[in-house]
Write a protein that holds these residues in place. Structure first.
Motif, PDB file in Angstrom:
ATOM      1  N   CYS A  62      36.733  35.136 -54.945  1.00 33.41           N
ATOM      2  CA  CYS A  62      36.727  36.235 -54.661  1.00 33.41           C
ATOM      3  C   CYS A  62      36.092  36.621 -53.502  1.00 33.41           C
ATOM      4  O   CYS A  62      36.531  37.527 -52.590  1.00 33.41           O
ATOM      5  CB  CYS A  62      35.885  37.039 -55.670  1.00 33.41           C
ATOM      6  N   ASP A 110      19.538  47.188 -47.622  1.00 36.07           N
ATOM      7  CA  ASP A 110      18.512  45.892 -47.952  1.00 36.07           C
ATOM      8  C   ASP A 110      18.808  44.995 -46.747  1.00 36.07           C
ATOM      9  O   ASP A 110      18.212  43.693 -46.821  1.00 36.07           O
ATOM     10  CB  ASP A 110      19.126  45.211 -49.188  1.00 36.07           C
ATOM     11  N   LEU A 162      35.475  43.212 -48.290  1.00 40.27           N
ATOM     12  CA  LEU A 162      33.895  43.095 -48.238  1.00 40.27           C
ATOM     13  C   LEU A 162      33.424  43.211 -46.846  1.00 40.27           C
ATOM     14  O   LEU A 162      33.176  42.364 -46.363  1.00 40.27           O
ATOM     15  CB  LEU A 162      33.638  41.814 -49.153  1.00 40.27           C
ATOM     16  N   PHE A 183      29.536  37.079 -57.307  1.00 39.03           N
ATOM     17  CA  PHE A 183      31.073  37.063 -56.950  1.00 39.03           C
ATOM     18  C   PHE A 183      31.212  35.420 -57.426  1.00 39.03           C
ATOM     19  O   PHE A 183      30.273  34.938 -57.249  1.00 39.03           O
ATOM     20  CB  PHE A 183      31.396  37.506 -55.647  1.00 39.03           C
ATOM     21  N   ASP A 185      31.906  40.164 -60.274  1.00 38.51           N
ATOM     22  CA  ASP A 185      32.153  41.731 -60.111  1.00 38.51           C
ATOM     23  C   ASP A 185      33.648  41.846 -59.415  1.00 38.51           C
ATOM     24  O   ASP A 185      34.157  43.129 -59.409  1.00 38.51           O
ATOM     25  CB  ASP A 185      31.263  42.310 -59.113  1.00 38.51           C
ATOM     26  N   GLY A 186      34.332  40.800 -58.961  1.00 38.96           N
ATOM     27  CA  GLY A 186      35.578  40.710 -58.419  1.00 38.96           C
ATOM     28  C   GLY A 186      36.553  40.687 -59.516  1.00 38.96           C
ATOM     29  O   GLY A 186      37.589  41.663 -59.606  1.00 38.96           O
ATOM     30  N   CYS A 187      36.659  39.592 -60.182  1.00 40.24           N
ATOM     31  CA  CYS A 187      37.695  39.301 -61.027  1.00 40.24           C
ATOM     32  C   CYS A 187      37.387  39.503 -62.684  1.00 40.24           C
ATOM     33  O   CYS A 187      38.225  39.397 -63.299  1.00 40.24           O
ATOM     34  CB  CYS A 187      38.280  38.016 -60.658  1.00 40.24           C
ATOM     35  N   VAL A 209      42.681  41.151 -57.675  1.00 36.72           N
ATOM     36  CA  VAL A 209      41.277  40.662 -57.270  1.00 36.72           C
ATOM     37  C   VAL A 209      41.068  41.746 -55.898  1.00 36.72           C
ATOM     38  O   VAL A 209      40.239  42.328 -55.951  1.00 36.72           O
ATOM     39  CB  VAL A 209      41.200  39.057 -56.727  1.00 36.72           C
ATOM     40  N   MET A 211      35.736  48.418 -55.600  1.00 36.70           N
ATOM     41  CA  MET A 211      34.053  48.494 -55.691  1.00 36.70           C
ATOM     42  C   MET A 211      33.431  48.639 -54.489  1.00 36.70           C
ATOM     43  O   MET A 211      32.190  48.502 -54.448  1.00 36.70           O
ATOM     44  CB  MET A 211      33.548  47.216 -56.441  1.00 36.70           C
ATOM     45  N   ARG A 228      23.607  40.101 -39.556  1.00 36.99           N
ATOM     46  CA  ARG A 228      22.788  40.978 -40.707  1.00 36.99           C
ATOM     47  C   ARG A 228      21.617  39.961 -40.759  1.00 36.99           C
ATOM     48  O   ARG A 228      21.746  38.717 -41.271  1.00 36.99           O
ATOM     49  CB  ARG A 228      23.457  40.934 -42.147  1.00 36.99           C
ATOM     50  N   THR A 270      38.567  35.738 -50.822  1.00 37.08           N
ATOM     51  CA  THR A 270      39.808  36.802 -50.705  1.00 37.08           C
ATOM     52  C   THR A 270      38.951  37.850 -49.987  1.00 37.08           C
ATOM     53  O   THR A 270      39.537  38.513 -48.917  1.00 37.08           O
ATOM     54  CB  THR A 270      40.157  37.001 -51.935  1.00 37.08           C
ATOM     55  N   LEU A 306      38.212  44.339 -55.786  1.00 36.97           N
ATOM     56  CA  LEU A 306      37.250  44.553 -54.350  1.00 36.97           C
ATOM     57  C   LEU A 306      37.293  45.725 -53.720  1.00 36.97           C
ATOM     58  O   LEU A 306      36.212  46.197 -53.320  1.00 36.97           O
ATOM     59  CB  LEU A 306      37.557  43.151 -53.575  1.00 36.97           C
ATOM     60  N   GLN A 340      30.419  43.409 -46.106  1.00 36.17           N
ATOM     61  CA  GLN A 340      29.124  42.804 -46.059  1.00 36.17           C
ATOM     62  C   GLN A 340      29.182  41.597 -45.500  1.00 36.17           C
ATOM     63  O   GLN A 340      28.446  40.828 -44.972  1.00 36.17           O
ATOM     64  CB  GLN A 340      28.357  42.441 -47.316  1.00 36.17           C
ATOM     65  N   LEU A 341      30.655  40.862 -45.381  1.00 37.52           N
ATOM     66  CA  LEU A 341      30.937  39.856 -44.774  1.00 37.52           C
ATOM     67  C   LEU A 341      31.445  39.851 -43.478  1.00 37.52           C
ATOM     68  O   LEU A 341      31.675  38.738 -42.889  1.00 37.52           O
ATOM     69  CB  LEU A 341      31.854  38.750 -45.692  1.00 37.52           C
ATOM     70  N   LEU A 360      25.673  38.771 -53.663  1.00 38.58           N
ATOM     71  CA  LEU A 360      25.769  39.459 -52.405  1.00 38.58           C
ATOM     72  C   LEU A 360      25.436  40.919 -52.643  1.00 38.58           C
ATOM     73  O   LEU A 360      26.248  41.649 -53.214  1.00 38.58           O
ATOM     74  CB  LEU A 360      27.278  39.407 -51.877  1.00 38.58           C
ATOM     75  N   SER A 361      24.362  41.450 -51.742  1.00 41.35           N
ATOM     76  CA  SER A 361      23.925  43.122 -51.843  1.00 41.35           C
ATOM     77  C   SER A 361      23.945  43.283 -53.451  1.00 41.35           C
ATOM     78  O   SER A 361      24.432  44.409 -53.809  1.00 41.35           O
ATOM     79  CB  SER A 361      24.874  43.746 -51.207  1.00 41.35           C
TER      80      SER A 361
END
Lengths: 117, 317
Positions: free
Chosen positions: A26, B36, A36, A22, A3-5, B2, B9, B52, A29, B6, A38-39, A17-18
């Motif tokens: 990605c 989630d 991101l 990826f 979904d990144g590249c 990239v 999205m 998380r 990066t 990112l 989430q990270l 991831l969620s």
């Protein structure tokens, strides 16, 4: 597919991831550039730093000439920086700038009074 | 390129607070509910740290009742006794009015704080287990909060992992029985055995001082003897306290005994501070009056501490 590249991924390289997929570069990066969320495991709160710098001189008024410009600078610099992941307003930045301006004004007035006398 | 993709999205996340802020060993903690996952936030003043826990990864949530509420109540009680004694002395000896107002306000705030602490219900320690390990959720520190959080999380975890059926347990146990069990992975730090000798010594010294204070109330000691006794007792108690604090760290000593050691430290520090500060803020007070109220404070505080230690340690003899 990443979904990144947009690269096609095998089952081994695919990292979910969620709900998104990826590839390893990605993810790396995203983590390095903090794109991101989430990270992310840590965020610096520049608004609290600015507010502390603005309020700190209450302990000693001699700190006003140093900390007030610093508070304003940190508030302006941190305004566009990513803040907490949680819902948070920019009221601390505004307060830091206002208190910083007040402190700066007071310290300038103090210096003028000293030089005039 | 990239990076740009990112950024595009990146979806905004909405977090809803599950608990109020709770104080832990290294700052404030709060638990949030994400789409989630659970977000455990550790708030330092200038930064936030996040952990998380995805609903699909949570294996167990274990809550264990603790005695923190009782310890906090005990602390409140001790300070309240101290302030009440001060107020009584101030009323008898006509202290300055602003000082009396200040201590009455302090008394009121402490009473209110003790009542709020009691009304919030019993305390607990909550642990969340995943395949990686066990993490303590400092944000969940009251049983009532734990029940509410579990009620909110259970349907979400079941939606992610499927509802638990009793039949799954037998199937799982059969499946586990077939292959040889893997070596156990220690997730909780091993606790060293502590016999609590330093705690018993501390209790003994407190009991000795209690007896001395009771005697001193009726038959005051002579000047030199009293000074020698006070110095010996102070150094003895501080030594026993230091030894107790060192030996109890990461030990299997009851939590109540561990906390009582800290309470004892607070008790001694408060007594030392009060004995040095009261003559400064209230120079008219007579030495004998100060000594009398000090003895009353010691008798009350040491009785509570001795009983508490005895109750916590008696099963370990």
């Amino acid at each position: 597919m990443c979904d990144g590249c947009g690269r096609f991924l095998c089952a081994l390289c695919d990292v979910e991831l969620s709900g998104q997929h990826f590839c390893a570069p990605c993810l790396e990066t995203g983590q390095r550039k903090r794109t991101l969320t989430q990270l992310e495991t840590r965020r610096v709160l520049y608004d609290n730093i600015a507010l502390a710098l603005a309020i700190l001189p209450v302990l000693s008024c001699f700190l006003f000439p140093v900390t007030s410009p610093l508070a304003i600078a940190v508030a302006i610099w941190g305004w566009r920086k990513p803040s907490s992941l949680l819902p948070r307003t920019r009221v601390r930045f505004v307060l830091a700038i206002l208190i910083g301006l007040l402190g700066l004004g007071l310290s300038i007035a103090w210096w003028i009074t000293i030089f005039a006398s | 390129m990239v990076d740009h993709d990112l950024r595009l999205m990146k979806t905004p996340r909405e977090y809803h607070p599950l608990t109020r802020r709770a104080y832990g060993p290294a700052g404030r903690y709060r638990l949030y509910l994400g789409n989630d996952h659970l977000l455990h936030v550790h708030e330092e003043y200038f930064a936030e740290r996040y952990r998380r826990f995805y609903f699909s990864d949570i294996q167990a949530i274990v809550c264990q009742r603790t005695g923190t509420r009782e310890i906090i109540t005990l602390l409140h009680l001790m300070v309240l006794i101290g302030v009440a004694l001060l107020l009584a002395a101030m009323t008898v000896y006509a202290a300055p009015f602003p000082l009396v107002i200040f201590f009455w306000s302090l008394f009121g705030v402490l009473c209110l704080s003790a009542i709020v602490n009691h009304l919030r219900g019993p305390t607990c320690a909550c642990f969340l287990q995943t395949a990686i390990g066990t993490e303590r959720l400092y944000a969940v520190n009251r049983c009532r909060t734990a029940h509410r959080v579990l009620a909110q999380l259970q349907p979400l975890i079941e939606a992610a992992q499927g509802a638990f059926q009793p039949a799954d347990l037998s199937t799982a146990s059969d499946a586990v029985a077939a292959p040889p069990p893997p070596p156990p992975v220690p997730t909780v730090r091993q606790r060293k055995h502590c016999r609590g000798i330093a705690h018993w010594v501390l209790t003994g010294l407190l009991a000795l001082d209690l007896a001395a204070s009771l005697t001193d109330l009726y038959q005051p000691m002579a000047g030199l003897l009293e000074t020698l006794y006070s110095l010996l007792m102070l150094f003895g108690m501080l030594g026993a306290l230091t030894a107790a604090l060192i030996t109890q760290a990461h030990s299997d000593l009851p939590v109540g005994a561990k906390r009582l050691t800290w309470v004892s430290l607070g008790f001694i520090v408060f007594a030392l501070l009060a004995s040095s500060l009261i003559p400064m803020i209230w120079p008219n007070i007579h030495e004998n009056e100060l000594k009398y109220w000090g003895n009353v404070y010691s008798v009350l505080g040491e009785t509570i501490l001795c009983l508490g230690f005895w109750r916590s340690l008696r099963r370990r003899r």
